[in-house]
Design an enzyme around this catalytic site. Structure first.
Site, PDB file in Angstrom:
ATOM      1  N   CYS A  55       1.503  13.960 -14.538  1.00 63.57           N
ATOM      2  CA  CYS A  55       3.347  14.437 -13.880  1.00 63.57           C
ATOM      3  C   CYS A  55       4.285  13.877 -14.910  1.00 63.57           C
ATOM      4  CB  CYS A  55       2.979  14.166 -12.136  1.00 63.57           C
ATOM      5  SG  CYS A  55       4.232  14.922 -11.532  1.00 63.57           S
ATOM      6  N   TYR A  56       5.338  12.719 -14.377  1.00 61.90           N
ATOM      7  CA  TYR A  56       6.217  12.414 -14.900  1.00 61.90           C
ATOM      8  C   TYR A  56       5.761  12.096 -16.350  1.00 61.90           C
ATOM      9  CZ  TYR A  56      10.159  10.024 -16.040  1.00 61.90           C
ATOM     10  OH  TYR A  56      11.114   9.841 -16.526  1.00 61.90           O
ATOM     11  N   HIS A  61      -1.816  16.445  -9.625  1.00 61.19           N
ATOM     12  CA  HIS A  61      -1.868  14.725  -9.622  1.00 61.19           C
ATOM     13  C   HIS A  61      -3.401  14.777  -8.978  1.00 61.19           C
ATOM     14  CE1 HIS A  61       1.766  13.307  -8.905  1.00 61.19           C
ATOM     15  NE2 HIS A  61       1.830  14.448  -9.007  1.00 61.19           N
ATOM     16  N   GLU A  97      -5.314  12.857  -8.585  1.00 60.23           N
ATOM     17  CA  GLU A  97      -5.843  11.094  -7.500  1.00 60.23           C
ATOM     18  C   GLU A  97      -5.642  11.646  -6.030  1.00 60.23           C
ATOM     19  OE1 GLU A  97      -3.412  11.686  -8.826  1.00 60.23           O
ATOM     20  OE2 GLU A  97      -0.899  11.253  -7.825  1.00 60.23           O
ATOM     21  N   SER A 115      -1.355 -13.435  12.169  1.00 59.64           N
ATOM     22  CA  SER A 115      -1.564 -12.430  13.105  1.00 59.64           C
ATOM     23  C   SER A 115      -2.661 -11.816  13.908  1.00 59.64           C
ATOM     24  CB  SER A 115      -0.527 -11.393  12.189  1.00 59.64           C
ATOM     25  OG  SER A 115      -0.937 -11.194  11.819  1.00 59.64           O
ATOM     26  N   GLY A 116      -4.116 -12.053  12.891  1.00 58.59           N
ATOM     27  CA  GLY A 116      -4.684 -11.516  13.686  1.00 58.59           C
ATOM     28  C   GLY A 116      -4.787 -10.070  13.491  1.00 58.59           C
ATOM     29  N   GLY A 117      -3.762  -9.662  12.160  1.00 56.79           N
ATOM     30  CA  GLY A 117      -5.147  -8.576  11.493  1.00 56.79           C
ATOM     31  C   GLY A 117      -5.351  -8.750  10.547  1.00 56.79           C
ATOM     32  N   VAL A 118      -5.737  -7.926   8.835  1.00 57.02           N
ATOM     33  CA  VAL A 118      -6.961  -7.983   8.818  1.00 57.02           C
ATOM     34  C   VAL A 118      -6.498  -8.602   6.860  1.00 57.02           C
ATOM     35  CG1 VAL A 118      -8.389  -6.733   6.886  1.00 57.02           C
ATOM     36  CG2 VAL A 118      -7.969  -5.305   8.958  1.00 57.02           C
ATOM     37  N   ASP A 119      -5.262  -9.167   6.940  1.00 51.34           N
ATOM     38  CA  ASP A 119      -5.079  -9.643   5.156  1.00 51.34           C
ATOM     39  C   ASP A 119      -4.630 -11.002   5.699  1.00 51.34           C
ATOM     40  OD1 ASP A 119      -4.690  -7.148   4.626  1.00 51.34           O
ATOM     41  OD2 ASP A 119      -2.542  -6.497   4.404  1.00 51.34           O
ATOM     42  N   SER A 120      -4.097 -11.752   6.689  1.00 54.18           N
ATOM     43  CA  SER A 120      -3.900 -12.826   7.139  1.00 54.18           C
ATOM     44  C   SER A 120      -5.206 -13.644   7.501  1.00 54.18           C
ATOM     45  CB  SER A 120      -3.073 -13.082   7.893  1.00 54.18           C
ATOM     46  OG  SER A 120      -2.770 -12.840   9.660  1.00 54.18           O
TER      47      SER A 120
END
Ligand code: XMP
Length: 570
Positions: free
Chosen positions: A73-74, A161, A163, A215-220
């Site tokens: 694209c760009y 695009h 992707e 936090s209980g989220g996936v990442d942390s």
């Protein structure tokens, strides 16, 4: 991957990694000398025009060294512009589906991809004349240079695009580029990286200890588990703050994760929020309260001592600010604003073991560590918790009948341009999503359209009452959310949606003062989202469960896409 400012850059890099090839995002202007080690370069898409002052560019030397380069694209326009071709500055854009016709070519980039095919376009400018030595390899009815190539120089450009899923053979283009043109091998698998990351953690931490706010989220959670595995449980401490604004069973679930301590701060959060109705104030108060609690913990546990470092679950898109991730960075700041934390960051006492991974890769790492699927596959959940899903009202007000439906005077957030703004909600009596979309596009006095699925009284007889955030209302929402989550999980519906907020609104009757809104959405990254349908039988069961609570007056279904609605209601 040279980032020319597009929200697509990370998506492109992720797709290359999904093919099993390591890709890294660098600033577009990175000098060619620093890029020599790469087997190939991709210049990403972006919103600028090559003629805009200060628009992103690349070091032209990258095109001269024989290294394979693909401009998307760009990226194609920059390549053409810098190599002496001509870019035409468009006035009107071309957005959406188009049909690509490829030229007959032996080139490995386009090999095996003959025949008309569906592609997805999003651009204003176009390449008008290709540079010397290039051929036009693809065109559409409206775009004369949809693809170009100089096989001899190993330089390629595509205006579309590859992707995005709407470009049906897009992955084959990327695959041809990385394997056939660049000669890469399929050797990237995040799970194989686990021993290496553990070594990196040990090198970075030395003899010190690490603490995390989890936090209980996936990442942390994955970052915490990985650091414990690298250093041993007794050198890594994790604290989870129970704000009282979490979902049913959440604190017990977190307690089950190895090595986490729970800090009970329920009363502090509820006290601070008492009587508050304004959404931004709620968010602000919660952010401030987090700071106070974190400071207290850090002081009590002497975490500012030289022998402690801070661990964080930062992932790759959080580390690079581009159009698509600026908001993610902003949302995260309020948790990281604690003065003590800032001090640790500025003195380099921070360890971020997942900072080169994408979300799906973090899940892979988590699976490799043996963490439960229930943790790894969970939907995103906002830091301020149920507080921003429990709407409040300053004053009592009646529902208003309009030709299109009932206007409910609770104010929910939507996005107009880049701004968040608050407007009322329109309720209609059908679950016709096309009609809802037509209404949200046409009527500017409301942000979203909901279907009234089942109510105890006629919507016209219900009222919005003045109320704030109370323990009783949070508990009501928690019960409804818990019931919806159980049914969603048992039926497998939770796998079909990206996120499924359940919202409480102060609309009802004196006996049943609140109503519940279901908000299942599909999304890739939360920046845009579509409302998702549900099997009528499942919806009926959810209604029955939610309405078994006699204090709930009705169940509504949010039919609004983002934009113009947002995923959350506040
Ligand atoms: P919106 O409502 O802007 O949400 O469409 C997009 C995504 O961001 C999440 N979100 C938040 N996450 N703290 C968070 O950690 C917040 O304050 C916050 N607000 C929205 C939302 O759940 C969705 O996934």
């Amino acid at each position: 991957m040279l980032d020319a400012g597009g929200q697509y850059c990370h998506l492109e890099a992720r797709k290359v990694r999904d093919l099993g090839v390591y890709a890294e995002v660098r600033e577009s202007e990175t000098p060619a000398a620093e890029l020599r080690g790469a087997k190939g370069l991709i210049v990403s898409g972006g919103p600028s025009s090559v003629y805009d002052p200060g628009s992103p560019t690349v070091d032209a030397a990258i095109f001269a060294g024989g290294q394979a380069v693909l401009g998307i694209c760009y990226g194609q326009q920059v390549m053409a512009h810098l190599l002496g071709g001509k870019v035409h500055k468009g006035v009107k854009g071309e957005y959406g589906l188009a049909t690509l016709h490829l030229a007959e070519t032996e080139d490995p980039m386009f090999g095996g991809l003959g025949g008309p095919q569906q592609i997805w376009m999003s651009h204003r400018d176009v390449v008008e004349t290709v540079p010397e030595g290039f051929q036009v390899t693809g065109r559409t009815d409206t775009c004369a240079v949809a693809a170009m190539a100089s096989s001899a120089k190993r330089l390629y450009g595509v205006q579309f695009h590859p992707e995005v899923a709407h470009t049906l053979r897009g992955l084959e283009y990327l695959s041809n580029f990385v394997f056939k043109v660049c000669g890469c091998e399929k050797d990237w698998d995040p799970r194989h990286r686990v021993p290496l990351i553990e070594q990196e953690i040990r090198d970075c931490v030395g003899a010190r200890q690490v603490f995390f706010f989890v936090s209980g989220g996936v990442d942390s959670s994955v970052a915490f588990a990985l650091t414990r595995r690298a250093l041993g449980g007794d050198r890594v401490r994790g604290v989870y703050v129970d704000t009282g604004l979490m979902r049913e069973g959440e604190t017990d679930f977190v307690r089950g994760l190895a090595g986490l301590e729970v800090e009970d701060a329920q009363h502090e959060f509820l006290d601070a929020l008492r009587g508050v109705t304004e959404p931004e104030r709620k968010r602000h108060i919660i952010g401030e309260e987090f700071v106070l609690v974190q400071e207290r913990i850090m002081e009590r546990q002497h975490l500012m001592n030289e022998d402690w470092m801070l661990g964080q679950g930062t992932i790759y898109p959080d580390t690079i600010e581009s159009g698509g991730t600026a908001k993610a960075a902003l949302i995260k700041t309020h948790h990281n604003r604690v003065a003590g934390i800032q001090k640790l960051i500025s003195s380099g006492r921070i360890v971020e073991p997942l900072k080169s991974f994408y979300k799906d890769e973090v899940r892979e790492v988590g699976r490799e560590l043996g963490l439960p699927a229930e943790l790894l596959d969970r939907h995103p959940f906002p830091g301020p918790g149920l507080a921003i899903r429990c709407l409040c009202a300053e004053q009592e007000a009646a529902v208003e009948q309009t030709p299109e439906g009932w206007l409910i005077p609770v104010h929910s957030v939507g996005v107009q341009g880049d701004e968040r703004s608050y407007k009322p909600v329109l309720a209609i009596d059908t679950q016709d999503m096309a009609r809802a979309t037509e209404l949200t596009n046409r009527l500017s006095y409301m942000n979203r359209v909901v279907a009234a699925v089942e109510t105890r009284a006629a919507v016209s007889e219900m009222r919005v009452r003045a109320c704030s955030l109370t323990a009783e209302r949070i508990e009501r929402l928690r019960r409804a959310d818990g019931a919806v989550r159980r049914l969603s999980r048992a039926s497998g519906y939770d796998q079909q949606v990206w996120q499924f907020p359940v919202i409480l609104i102060p609309l009802g009757t004196p006996e049943a003062p609140d109503s519940v809104v279901l908000r299942p959405v599909d999304s890739v990254d939360g920046m845009t989202a579509q409302s998702v349908r549900m099997d009528p039988d499942l919806l009926a069961r959810m209604c029955a469960e939610v309405l078994s609570d006699a204090t709930v007056a009705g169940v509504f279904y949010d039919l609004t896409h983002k934009p113009p609605g947002t995923i959350e209601w506040e």
